[in-house]
Design a protein around this motif. Structure first.
Motif, PDB file in Angstrom:
ATOM      1  N   ARG A 278     -17.060 -30.193 -78.512  1.00 26.01           N
ATOM      2  CA  ARG A 278     -17.623 -30.112 -79.866  1.00 26.01           C
ATOM      3  C   ARG A 278     -16.726 -30.727 -80.933  1.00 26.01           C
ATOM      4  NH1 ARG A 278     -20.287 -26.246 -77.190  1.00 26.01           N
ATOM      5  NH2 ARG A 278     -22.494 -25.918 -77.717  1.00 26.01           N
TER       6      ARG A 278
ATOM      7  N   GLU B 166     -27.836 -22.292 -89.422  1.00 23.84           N
ATOM      8  CA  GLU B 166     -28.219 -23.529 -88.743  1.00 23.84           C
ATOM      9  C   GLU B 166     -29.635 -23.369 -88.216  1.00 23.84           C
ATOM     10  OE1 GLU B 166     -25.535 -25.158 -85.741  1.00 23.84           O
ATOM     11  OE2 GLU B 166     -27.249 -25.700 -84.489  1.00 23.84           O
TER      12      GLU B 166
ATOM     13  N   HIS C 110     -26.151 -32.923 -86.649  1.00 22.69           N
ATOM     14  CA  HIS C 110     -25.887 -33.434 -85.298  1.00 22.69           C
ATOM     15  C   HIS C 110     -27.185 -34.049 -84.778  1.00 22.69           C
ATOM     16  CE1 HIS C 110     -22.708 -29.978 -85.085  1.00 22.69           C
ATOM     17  NE2 HIS C 110     -22.337 -30.954 -85.888  1.00 22.69           N
TER      18      HIS C 110
ATOM     19  N   ARG D  33     -22.124 -36.465 -83.692  1.00 20.32           N
ATOM     20  CA  ARG D  33     -21.689 -35.347 -84.540  1.00 20.32           C
ATOM     21  C   ARG D  33     -21.020 -35.786 -85.850  1.00 20.32           C
ATOM     22  NH1 ARG D  33     -21.488 -30.423 -81.846  1.00 20.32           N
ATOM     23  NH2 ARG D  33     -19.747 -29.690 -83.120  1.00 20.32           N
TER      24      ARG D  33
ATOM     25  N   ARG E 105     -14.827 -32.885 -94.343  1.00 18.05           N
ATOM     26  CA  ARG E 105     -15.381 -32.274 -93.121  1.00 18.05           C
ATOM     27  C   ARG E 105     -14.833 -32.932 -91.852  1.00 18.05           C
ATOM     28  NH1 ARG E 105     -20.045 -34.189 -90.280  1.00 18.05           N
ATOM     29  NH2 ARG E 105     -20.258 -32.837 -88.477  1.00 18.05           N
TER      30      ARG E 105
ATOM     31  N   GLN F 266     -23.144 -19.456 -93.883  1.00 23.23           N
ATOM     32  CA  GLN F 266     -23.659 -20.662 -93.225  1.00 23.23           C
ATOM     33  C   GLN F 266     -24.729 -20.306 -92.181  1.00 23.23           C
ATOM     34  OE1 GLN F 266     -20.863 -22.857 -90.757  1.00 23.23           O
ATOM     35  NE2 GLN F 266     -21.584 -24.806 -91.573  1.00 23.23           N
TER      36      GLN F 266
ATOM     37  N   GLY G   3     -17.442 -27.190 -92.271  1.00 21.57           N
ATOM     38  CA  GLY G   3     -18.409 -28.077 -92.907  1.00 21.57           C
ATOM     39  C   GLY G   3     -19.820 -27.845 -92.402  1.00 21.57           C
ATOM     40  N   ASN G   4     -20.756 -28.469 -93.097  1.00 25.33           N
ATOM     41  CA  ASN G   4     -22.154 -28.498 -92.654  1.00 25.33           C
ATOM     42  C   ASN G   4     -22.416 -29.841 -91.976  1.00 25.33           C
ATOM     43  OD1 ASN G   4     -23.003 -25.978 -93.756  1.00 25.33           O
ATOM     44  ND2 ASN G   4     -23.177 -26.927 -95.784  1.00 25.33           N
ATOM     45  N   GLY G   5     -22.622 -29.802 -90.680  1.00 19.55           N
ATOM     46  CA  GLY G   5     -22.889 -31.043 -89.958  1.00 19.55           C
ATOM     47  C   GLY G   5     -24.375 -31.301 -89.816  1.00 19.55           C
TER      48      GLY G   5
ATOM     49  N   GLU H  74     -26.978 -27.778 -90.378  1.00 24.98           N
ATOM     50  CA  GLU H  74     -26.266 -26.599 -90.874  1.00 24.98           C
ATOM     51  C   GLU H  74     -26.332 -26.609 -92.401  1.00 24.98           C
ATOM     52  OE1 GLU H  74     -22.918 -26.222 -87.351  1.00 24.98           O
ATOM     53  OE2 GLU H  74     -22.486 -27.513 -89.058  1.00 24.98           O
TER      54      GLU H  74
ATOM     55  N   SER I 190     -11.884 -29.069 -86.551  1.00 27.68           N
ATOM     56  CA  SER I 190     -12.854 -28.362 -87.377  1.00 27.68           C
ATOM     57  C   SER I 190     -14.237 -28.405 -86.722  1.00 27.68           C
ATOM     58  CB  SER I 190     -12.913 -28.979 -88.773  1.00 27.68           C
ATOM     59  OG  SER I 190     -13.272 -30.331 -88.667  1.00 27.68           O
ATOM     60  N   TRP I 191     -14.268 -28.745 -85.451  1.00 26.84           N
ATOM     61  CA  TRP I 191     -15.523 -28.793 -84.685  1.00 26.84           C
ATOM     62  C   TRP I 191     -16.513 -29.789 -85.283  1.00 26.84           C
ATOM     63  CZ3 TRP I 191     -17.416 -24.313 -81.247  1.00 26.84           C
ATOM     64  CH2 TRP I 191     -16.323 -23.690 -80.651  1.00 26.84           C
ATOM     65  N   SER I 192     -15.995 -30.754 -86.019  1.00 31.12           N
ATOM     66  CA  SER I 192     -16.881 -31.837 -86.474  1.00 31.12           C
ATOM     67  C   SER I 192     -16.531 -33.053 -85.612  1.00 31.12           C
ATOM     68  CB  SER I 192     -16.690 -32.101 -87.967  1.00 31.12           C
ATOM     69  OG  SER I 192     -15.342 -32.379 -88.284  1.00 31.12           O
TER      70      SER I 192
ATOM     71  N   GLU J 262     -24.577 -19.201 -88.502  1.00 32.19           N
ATOM     72  CA  GLU J 262     -23.446 -20.043 -88.078  1.00 32.19           C
ATOM     73  C   GLU J 262     -22.097 -19.422 -88.427  1.00 32.19           C
ATOM     74  OE1 GLU J 262     -21.653 -22.193 -86.805  1.00 32.19           O
ATOM     75  OE2 GLU J 262     -22.909 -23.733 -85.884  1.00 32.19           O
TER      76      GLU J 262
END
Ligand code: GLU
Ligand code: MG
Length: 456
Positions: free
Chosen positions: A321, A200, A249, A347, A303, A198, A245-247, A147, A308-310, A193
């Motif tokens: 997630r 991805e 994965h 993740r 993040r 954002q 945030g930008n993950g 991302e 926060s889906w991280s 995203e």
């Protein structure tokens, strides 16, 4: 040492009325402790010779932090290394707009006598994969999902996943896809995203070393497309404290030596075959320490927070997630090849890390789990953040560190830290990161995000 031949094309390019002749510059680069891509170059005419003898490099270059400073180094000005290009990674991408084409190769760092250097992160990953395969017969297949933010994008208020967000990005998504394809990174999807500005993209899975090389190349291709189109992209884990945030994965699965998928066992409730279960357990057991490597910036811990889906806990989740490792869904249609599609997704990582180091430490921790014969962790189906401490203990789940400082403490104190990061690597890594933290000490969260945003 790697070798081979690469054919590069010389070009004359029309700029206005003039043709500007250029002798292509080939860069040979490494991905370093700061997760930055750095190296040296040579003219195309030198290519054959340089494929044989590489370019000079030095130990302390690895201690250059993400802002180009060297706060501390164990090596000072001493020592010489060779950065040897690997011709199989050669990238030559022309954007067709008259701009200078992208020409580079990834390289490995060797001592002057040809011995690999402990702190060469490509060597580190290669050794980890070699140990995994020679001890277990397992070959890791991986894919990195990225991302990132496109700071120049002017979008409507609520453009998450919208077609209009892609439309507003104009030529940029197509230029990214072109660059990924031309660099051999095998793009699979590109999506608008959730976060403001954002995006991805995903690429096809590949044998682990290729997948990590591909992640390094793919980030550079996004930057290359951005440069041509005057965009302002950042892979930084958190570009501002408020948004998502930008993950990064990392999807992982195993094949045996004959290429058969061996991660899945339909008789198990979670679907994880025993050795995949032990591998996952090995990672989760060590996650509070190794997150210092997979999420290696001060911004990374903005993040890694609940909801926060991280990920914020060291839990395994079934299609969840917010889990540190998610068991991913496979096709459920009759006759579908469930075993081939089955994979787990790590993740708790981001793009401040070198993909070589990031994947390498996951392999080392997972292999420890296999050696210890750890049982497959029970997937946690409820929110670990809503549990009491007692419930979390019963589930074997703990909160991940909430700062890089705390994560580095955990890594330093980990009984097997020297197994996870062997040789000189542990000391150099801790020193590098402690020096980086000095630079952002005492800064407000917004300013920390801004500093990292500029360089990732
Ligand atoms: N942006 C989230 C992260 O920081 C991931 C969102 C998603 O599930 O794609 O990892
Ligand atoms: Mg995503």
């Amino acid at each position: 040492m790697p070798g081979g031949r690469v054919e590069w094309r010389a070009r004359g390019v029309m700029i206005g009325e003039a043709v500007v002749h250029r002798l292509p510059l080939i860069m040979v680069v490494t991905s370093d402790l700061a997760g930055q891509v750095r190296g040296k170059g040579f003219p195309v005419t030198e290519c054959d010779e340089r494929l044989g003898k590489g370019v000079g490099y030095t130990f302390t270059n690895h201690m250059i932090n993400c802002w180009g400073q060297i706060p501390t180094t164990p090596w000072g000005p001493l020592g010489d290394l060779v950065l040897m290009p690997d011709a199989t990674t050669a990238v030559e991408v022309d954007f067709g707009d008259g701009s200078v084409a992208e020409h580079f190769m990834l390289g490995d760092l060797f001592h002057m006598d040809g011995a690999p250097w402990d702190c060469c992160l490509r060597h580190y990953l290669r050794c980890a994969l070699h140990e995994l395969e020679s001890e277990t017969g397992l070959q890791l297949v991986a894919a990195f999902e990225h991302e990132f933010h496109d700071g120049g994008l002017v979008e409507r208020g609520a453009d998450s996943y919208s077609l209009d967000k892609v439309r507003r990005a104009g030529d940029f998504p197509g230029a990214v896809l072109h660059a990924l394809e031309a660099a051999g990174a095998e793009p699979e999807t590109f999506l608008p995203e959730f976060g403001r500005s954002q995006f991805e993209f995903t690429v096809r899975p590949a044998p682990a070393m290729v997948a990590a090389d591909r992640a390094i190349i793919a980030r550079e291709m996004v930057r290359a497309a951005a440069r041509r189109l005057d965009r302002d992209v950042s892979f930084s884990p958190q570009v501002d404290p408020a948004g998502p945030g930008n993950g990064v994965h990392i999807h992982m699965s195993f094949r045996d030596r004959d290429g058969r998928p061996v991660s899945h066992d339909a008789s198990q409730p979670s679907g994880l075959a025993a050795r995949m279960g032990s591998f996952v357990a090995g990672i989760l057991k060590r996650l509070p320490a190794l997150v210092a490597v997979t999420a290696p910036s001060a911004a990374s811990y903005q993040r890694l927070k609940p909801h926060s889906w991280s990920s914020a806990y060291n839990n395994l989740g079934w299609r969840d997630r917010e889990a540190a490792i998610r068991i991913c869904p496979g096709p459920e249609t009759p006759g579908a090849d469930v075993a081939s599609a089955f994979n787990v997704e790590f993740r708790a990582g981001d793009a401040a890390a070198s993909p070589w180091l990031q994947l390498g430490i996951l392999v080392r921790a997972g292999l420890e789990g296999i050696r210890e014969g750890l049982p497959t962790p029970e997937p946690v189906s409820s929110d670990p953040d809503a549990m009491s401490d007692d419930e979390r203990r019963r589930h074997g789940v703990e909160r991940l560190p909430t700062s890089l400082d705390e994560a580095l403490d955990r890594l330093e104190r980990a009984p097997d830290a020297g197994t996870l990061l062997p040789g000189e690597l542990l000391e150099a890594y801790i020193m590098h990161k402690r020096g980086e933290l000095q630079t952002v000490a005492g800064l407000a969260p917004e300013e920390v995000c801004r500093r990292y945003r500029d360089v990732y």
